[in-house]
Design an enzyme around this catalytic site. Sequence first.
Site, mmCIF file in Angstrom:
data_model
loop_
_atom_site.group_PDB
_atom_site.id
_atom_site.type_symbol
_atom_site.label_atom_id
_atom_site.label_comp_id
_atom_site.label_asym_id
_atom_site.label_seq_id
_atom_site.Cartn_x
_atom_site.Cartn_y
_atom_site.Cartn_z
ATOM 1 C CE LYS A 279 -3.822 -0.692 4.718
ATOM 2 N NZ LYS A 279 -5.096 0.004 5.046
ATOM 3 C CG HIS B 204 -2.081 -0.931 1.115
ATOM 4 N ND1 HIS B 204 -1.969 -2.258 1.412
ATOM 5 C CD2 HIS B 204 -3.369 -0.725 0.727
ATOM 6 C CE1 HIS B 204 -3.145 -2.847 1.229
ATOM 7 N NE2 HIS B 204 -3.996 -1.935 0.807
#
Length: 242
Positions: A135, A131
């Site tokens: 995140k 990600h």
Amino acid sequence: MTSIGIFGSMGRMGRAIAEIAPGLGATIAGGSDVGDNPADLARKADVLVDFSAPAALEAHLGAARAARTPIVIGTTGLNPHQHALIDAAAAEIPVLQTGNTSLGIGLLARLAREAAARLGPDWDIEIVEMHHRNKADAPSGTALMLGNAVAHGIGTTLAEAGVSDRAGLTGPRADGTIGMASLRGGSVVGDHSVVFATAGERIELIHRADDRAIFARGAIQAALWLKGQQPGRYTMDQVLGI
């Protein structure tokens, strides 16, 4: 048209849902963010969606229960106590909780579960996710969702079989474990791989998200489906009909 109330309306997902909802047969009843009073929004909406923060979940569930309003929960990083709160709410209202609202990820989880069940103990299972750099939680909610799916397939739980802290001289891979690896960097929306490996061959099931709108579309479809359901705890499997 179904009216959707958005908890976390100023976040990426909240803004994406508000942008595309009219084209999918829904209106936006309003939005609320952490620190706001959620009660008014819960009374106005036909269905609520929550993409805010774990710390706000208890208040949002309380407002949904008081208003008898179904709620879709896409917030990740939840702890066991928060899952217990969801269970309690589901005794009174329809609740759909998922680590990922993408319909593709929902199907991937089912495929991974079936593969794990059919391949047997000679196949090692690894889950890799990547990600964007901002995140906050790891492994991702989606990786945990996939981990739970394959754990179910092999007759165990992710709590018992999951391994996410490999470092140093760890020795050979333990049989029956499910490896979890998290990568972070750049602006990656979300990549997830479930790898099944045995002597001489490997199977990889991969999902790559290129546009955050896929999660918004799935959340809206989940909300439309959830309206009118009986109290209970639901998943994206029911939305997909699998």
